[in-house]
Design a protein around this motif. Structure first.
Motif, PDB file in Angstrom:
ATOM      1  N   ALA A   5       0.838  -1.199   0.000  1.00 21.19           N
ATOM      2  CA  ALA A   5       0.000   0.000   0.000  1.00 21.19           C
ATOM      3  C   ALA A   5       0.874   1.250   0.000  1.00 21.19           C
ATOM      4  CB  ALA A   5      -0.925  -0.003   1.204  1.00 21.19           C
ATOM      5  N   ALA A   6       1.920   1.223   0.850  1.00 18.14           N
ATOM      6  CA  ALA A   6       2.814   2.385   0.924  1.00 18.14           C
ATOM      7  C   ALA A   6       3.484   2.627  -0.430  1.00 18.14           C
ATOM      8  CB  ALA A   6       3.865   2.175   2.007  1.00 18.14           C
ATOM      9  N   LEU A   7       3.888   1.528  -1.060  1.00 18.83           N
ATOM     10  CA  LEU A   7       4.546   1.653  -2.366  1.00 18.83           C
ATOM     11  C   LEU A   7       3.579   2.223  -3.408  1.00 18.83           C
ATOM     12  CD1 LEU A   7       7.096   1.041  -4.071  1.00 18.83           C
ATOM     13  CD2 LEU A   7       6.050  -1.164  -4.627  1.00 18.83           C
ATOM     14  N   GLY A   8       2.362   1.656  -3.413  1.00 18.27           N
ATOM     15  CA  GLY A   8       1.365   2.132  -4.384  1.00 18.27           C
ATOM     16  C   GLY A   8       1.075   3.606  -4.188  1.00 18.27           C
ATOM     17  N   ILE A   9       0.884   3.978  -2.907  1.00 19.78           N
ATOM     18  CA  ILE A   9       0.605   5.386  -2.612  1.00 19.78           C
ATOM     19  C   ILE A   9       1.822   6.233  -2.955  1.00 19.78           C
ATOM     20  CG2 ILE A   9       0.270   6.975  -0.673  1.00 19.78           C
ATOM     21  CD1 ILE A   9      -1.693   4.802   0.415  1.00 19.78           C
ATOM     22  N   GLY A  10       3.013   5.672  -2.705  1.00 17.54           N
ATOM     23  CA  GLY A  10       4.243   6.390  -3.041  1.00 17.54           C
ATOM     24  C   GLY A  10       4.298   6.697  -4.527  1.00 17.54           C
ATOM     25  N   LEU A  11       3.972   5.694  -5.351  1.00 16.59           N
ATOM     26  CA  LEU A  11       3.980   5.910  -6.795  1.00 16.59           C
ATOM     27  C   LEU A  11       2.925   6.948  -7.183  1.00 16.59           C
ATOM     28  CD1 LEU A  11       4.526   2.251  -7.950  1.00 16.59           C
ATOM     29  CD2 LEU A  11       5.978   4.186  -8.559  1.00 16.59           C
ATOM     30  N   HIS A  12       1.792   6.892  -6.499  1.00 17.36           N
ATOM     31  CA  HIS A  12       0.737   7.881  -6.745  1.00 17.36           C
ATOM     32  C   HIS A  12       1.251   9.289  -6.409  1.00 17.36           C
ATOM     33  CE1 HIS A  12      -3.157   9.873  -6.593  1.00 17.36           C
ATOM     34  NE2 HIS A  12      -2.783  10.344  -5.413  1.00 17.36           N
ATOM     35  N   ASN A  13       1.952   9.378  -5.279  1.00 19.29           N
ATOM     36  CA  ASN A  13       2.475  10.690  -4.893  1.00 19.29           C
ATOM     37  C   ASN A  13       3.620  11.136  -5.801  1.00 19.29           C
ATOM     38  OD1 ASN A  13       0.670  11.136  -2.857  1.00 19.29           O
ATOM     39  ND2 ASN A  13       1.938  10.175  -1.280  1.00 19.29           N
ATOM     40  N   LEU A  14       4.333  10.166  -6.345  1.00 16.86           N
ATOM     41  CA  LEU A  14       5.364  10.499  -7.333  1.00 16.86           C
ATOM     42  C   LEU A  14       4.715  11.219  -8.515  1.00 16.86           C
ATOM     43  CD1 LEU A  14       8.469   9.824  -8.182  1.00 16.86           C
ATOM     44  CD2 LEU A  14       7.373   8.179  -9.681  1.00 16.86           C
TER      45      LEU A  14
END
Ligand SMILES: [Cu+2]
Lengths: 403, 445
Positions: free
Chosen positions: A264-273
């Protein structure tokens, strides 16, 4: 149902030795025949009679930058299967001098080759400029620079500013959201499932939000790269890869929950990227007036991302604090990175890819959350359905103020 | 036209990031503007201030530094590069007049497309006949450095050859259609007494099909600078693609002396002085085709033909290239230094050299397609204007700009005798046309 081999009236065959030949021979026959057909096709040129003429030239101006107030820079790509020569350039329907770099020293672009065209033009801030490149056969390809403003490039000050914005809209709200963890631990399983469903709603919203945006930016991808298909590949590829990795890494429930939090953190991280890319790109187009209101809007919008990450862990033992720091950084800091990438490369191709990968990652998390909820209850239980719906609505509502 | 040479201007690909930001701003403005009396401008202004002050360390990120010493910069305007195709020389075309005299043949500039243009001058039934050979051929012609255009031409050149005859002559044009798959005609802007010779689809031979020939015979009248062009449909396409040229009918001094009123727009008494003035003007008009009108040598006039035209290279109904005599910027310096006034002539792009002591006579024709009007404007100078060249006294004196509809033409006369040597610009005074190629210079020596 019978398992007896059926005869077609011909010779009875052994399934292991069709036609009495070794298996590999049979395996290779279609390939040989294909080669024969293609060879024959090329040799006889059966399409000569329906020759539709030369392919149409297709050059895209991928993006424009204004490095200083005496220069307009065009980034062009040849999308056609034939080379094309750029002979002239118009700025606002006037011929202008230009230098072309990146096409091997000449003005001819090979298929899918990109180049930079630099025009010595004293543009004025805030005005619109129509720019057109003219191919040797007179075909024209144009775009409009809207409200011209300097593109700053990656200066020290820009790096610092984007870092501050990235921290404010990425790390801070996620860290704040994670602080709900102790509260979530006190919740009953039923309500925790509802919270998980709410997270899925939030992420589901981001899937659509990012997905639509990916398809939108795909419009600006040089057509030779088939932008929309690139989005599909990015989404499905990221999703399947992440799924495979998490499945391979985790067996037991506890670890699987931790790895889900990381996913989830990674997915959200990519979203925030991707969010960072948008901000960086805004800087690059000279729109530096991303005001306080916007940053506050982003913060409110992103604060929900914190509990989403840690919700899967609320049911079990609290992992070490280091994990929580890692969640915050993994999910939040890409906003900074995205800003830097966005301001230094204005490539719609890269932008689209990042967005698509982010969507794929989020999609995987949504389905994993669905699995967790199913393990301890029903997805269709009223609180869960409501939670999901509220998650969608909440994001839509906060999204009205920001992205 | 939809597919080929498509102009993607219509589908504006703004930078997506710009769109995102603008979207953000719009949304913010929309959400805030409903609050009491907050204007959009105030919000955007406030945004800028808030953005600047709220973010630590954010100043103005836009770089204000001037890129070097602007005195060293050369002006960026104009079409870079030089012409590579040699099959048409606008400088040669400028002063080439074909009188039909086959002993005075022009150099074979267009190779196999040259077709022996001047076919002879001879007497027939007491009338002078000037005979020409015209062939319609498709040719790729360079219209800006590096950009070619698929032309439909008379004798492989755009504009077509300039015919120069004397009033009262019979103009005989043996026309052959060398196109593989398209019919054409030649329609002259003359007072033509035989409808069969009008060169339109509905009259006489009508369309001249591929491989067919027809001999047009026209009466050379009235005096003036005229136009001929193909009248095949679609007319727009055949004219735009280059099937036009000029036909100059020179006055006979003895005719003018006999009947001056026909040649001058003047209502006062015809004194001997007026009569002689008109005859002298006729003589000066006619020296090119008739050296015998100035036995002692008359070299005070420099005559030029300028055909204003344009090319819609992407076929969207709007011209991308404008020029006089087909090539954009071809009579302009190859390179100028906007700040020091220095310039350079190129191989294929250079100003028109003129003698400051000679009178300049420009036969100006407008064959522009897709634009209603064209114009000619010269710098630091005024000219006398003869509409259609049909009168020997100017219709308008001392003007510096003349406006012309399509097919309108006239004669301009001026001199630079009082001017310092150097570059003097002339161009269409539609700025768009000028900046897309219709911009030139005289180099006065
Ligand atoms: Cu024609």
């Amino acid at each position: 149902m019978t398992t007896d081999p059926k005869s077609d009236g011909g010779v009875a065959q052994s399934p292991n030795q069709p036609f009495g030949l070794p298996r590999w021979v049979i395996g290779i026959v279609p390939i040989l025949l294909l080669g024969l057909v293609i060879g024959g096709f090329v040799a006889t040129t059966p399409l000569a009679g329906v020759d539709g003429g030369e392919p149409l030239p297709d050059v895209s101006i991928d993006y424009t930058t204004l490095p200083n107030d005496d220069t307009i820079r065009l980034h062009v790509t040849n999308n056609a299967p034939e080379p094309v020569t750029i002979s002239q350039v118009h700025v606002d329907e006037a011929n202008w001098q230009f230098e072309m770099t990146g096409a091997g020293g000449d003005r001819t672009l090979e298929p899918l080759e990109s180049a930079t065209i630099e025009i010595p033009y004293s543009w004025m801030e805030g005005y619109d400029y129509g720019v057109t490149v003219v191919a040797d056969n007179g075909a024209t390809f144009g775009t409009t620079i809207v409200a011209a403003n300097s593109s700053p490039g990656l200066t020290g000050q820009v790096v610092w500013t984007l870092a501050v914005i990235g921290v404010l809209i990425g790390i801070v709200p996620i860290a704040l959201g994670i602080m709900w963890f102790p509260f979530m631990q006190t919740m009953s399983e039923k309500w925790l499932n509802a919270v998980l469903a709410f997270s899925a709603g939030v992420l589901g919203y981001l899937v659509f939000d990012g997905g639509f945006e990916a398809f939108e930016t795909a419009q600006s991808v040089p057509s030779g790269y088939s932008g929309p298909l690139l989005v599909v590949l990015g989404i499905s590829g990221a999703w399947l890869l992440l799924q495979a990795v998490t499945d391979w890494l985790t067996d037991d429930e506890e670890e699987s929950r931790l790895s889900l939090a990381y996913s989830a953190a990674l997915g959200i991280g990519l979203h925030n990227l991707a969010e960072g890319l948008a901000i960086g790109a805004a800087f690059a187009t000279g729109r530096t007036s991303l005001g306080m209101f916007l940053i506050i809007g982003f913060m409110i919008h992103n604060v929900t991302e914190g509990p989403v990450i840690v919700a899967p862990l609320a049911d079990g033992n609290r992992p070490s604090l280091a994990h929580f720091v890692a969640f915050g950084l993994l999910a939040g800091s890409p906003a900074i990175l995205g800003g830097w990438i966005g301001v230094s490369t204005r490539s719609p191709l890269l932008n689209t890819l990042f967005l698509a990968i982010g969507v794929g990652a989020l999609l995987q998390v949504v389905f994993d959350i669905g699995d967790i909820v199913r393990r301890s209850g029903s997805i269709r239980a009223a609180p869960n359905v409501m939670g999901f719906a509220i998650g969608l609505l909440f994001m839509y509502a906060t999204g009205l103020f920001t992205l | 036209m939809s597919s080929d040479r498509q102009e993607s201007d219509s589908a504006i690909h703004e930078d997506d990031a710009g769109t995102v930001t603008r979207g953000l701003e719009e949304r913010l403005v929309d959400s805030v503007k409903n609050h009491d009396g907050v204007s959009r401008r105030a919000v955007l202004g406030g945004l800028a201030i808030a953005g600047g002050s709220a973010i630590a360390g954010t100043g103005a990120t836009r770089s204000d530094d001037d890129t070097g010493d602007s005195n060293d910069e050369t002006m960026g305007f104009g079409a870079p590069g030089t012409y590579t195709e040699e099959q048409f020389d606008p400088h040669g075309f400028l002063r080439e007049f074909n009188t039909g005299d086959s002993t005075n043949e022009r150099p074979s500039r267009f190779g196999e497309n040259d077709y022996n243009l001047n076919a002879g001058v001879y007497e027939e039934n007491g009338q002078t006949v000037r005979e020409f050979n015209f062939v319609a051929v498709p040719v790729e012609q360079e219209i800006l450095p590096g950009i070619t255009f698929p032309m439909w031409t008379f004798n492989g050149q755009v504009p077509g050859p300039t015919i120069r005859v004397e009033e009262g002559d019979l103009v005989r044009v043996n026309f052959t259609n060398g196109f593989p798959d398209m019919a054409h005609t030649i329609h002259p802007h003359l007072r033509n007494l035989n409808p069969r010779m009008d060169g339109i689809p509905q009259n006489g031979p009508g369309l001249i099909d591929s491989g067919e020939s027809f001999t047009y015979e026209w009466q050379a009248q009235p005096v003036g600078t005229h136009l001929y062009h193909c009248h095949m449909l679609p007319l727009k396409a055949h004219v735009h693609r280059g099937m036009y040229g000029s036909m100059i009918v020179d006055p006979k001094p003895e005719n003018v002396r006999e009947n001056p009123r026909q040649y001058i727009d003047y209502h006062g008494p015809i004194t001997d002085e007026v009569r002689e003035m008109a005859a002298e003007r006729a003589r000066s008009r006619n020296m090119i085709s008739h050296a015998d009108y100035s036995p002692e040598g008359f070299d005070g006039i420099d005559e030029m033909v300028m055909v204003m035209n344009g090319f819609d290279t992407n076929f969207d109904g709007d011209n991308e290239v404008y020029g006089v005599n087909t090539r954009g910027f071809c009579y302009a310096p190859a390179r100028t230094d906007a700040y020091n006034g220095e310039w350079e002539a190129g191989e294929t792009k250079h100003p028109i050299e003129i003698d400051g002591n000679e009178r300049q006579r420009v036969h100006l024709l407008n064959t522009i397609e897709f634009d209603f009007v064209n114009s000619f404007h010269c710098h630091s100078q005024f000219f006398d204007y003869y509409d259609a060249g049909t009168t020997l006294f100017p219709n308008r004196k001392t003007i510096d700009t003349v406006l012309m509809c399509q097919a309108q033409r006239g004669i301009l006369e001026f001199d630079y005798s009082n001017h310092e040597p150097g570059l003097y610009m002339f161009h269409a005074h539609q700025s768009e046309f000028a900046e897309l190629g219709w911009m030139s210079f005289f180099e006065v020596n």
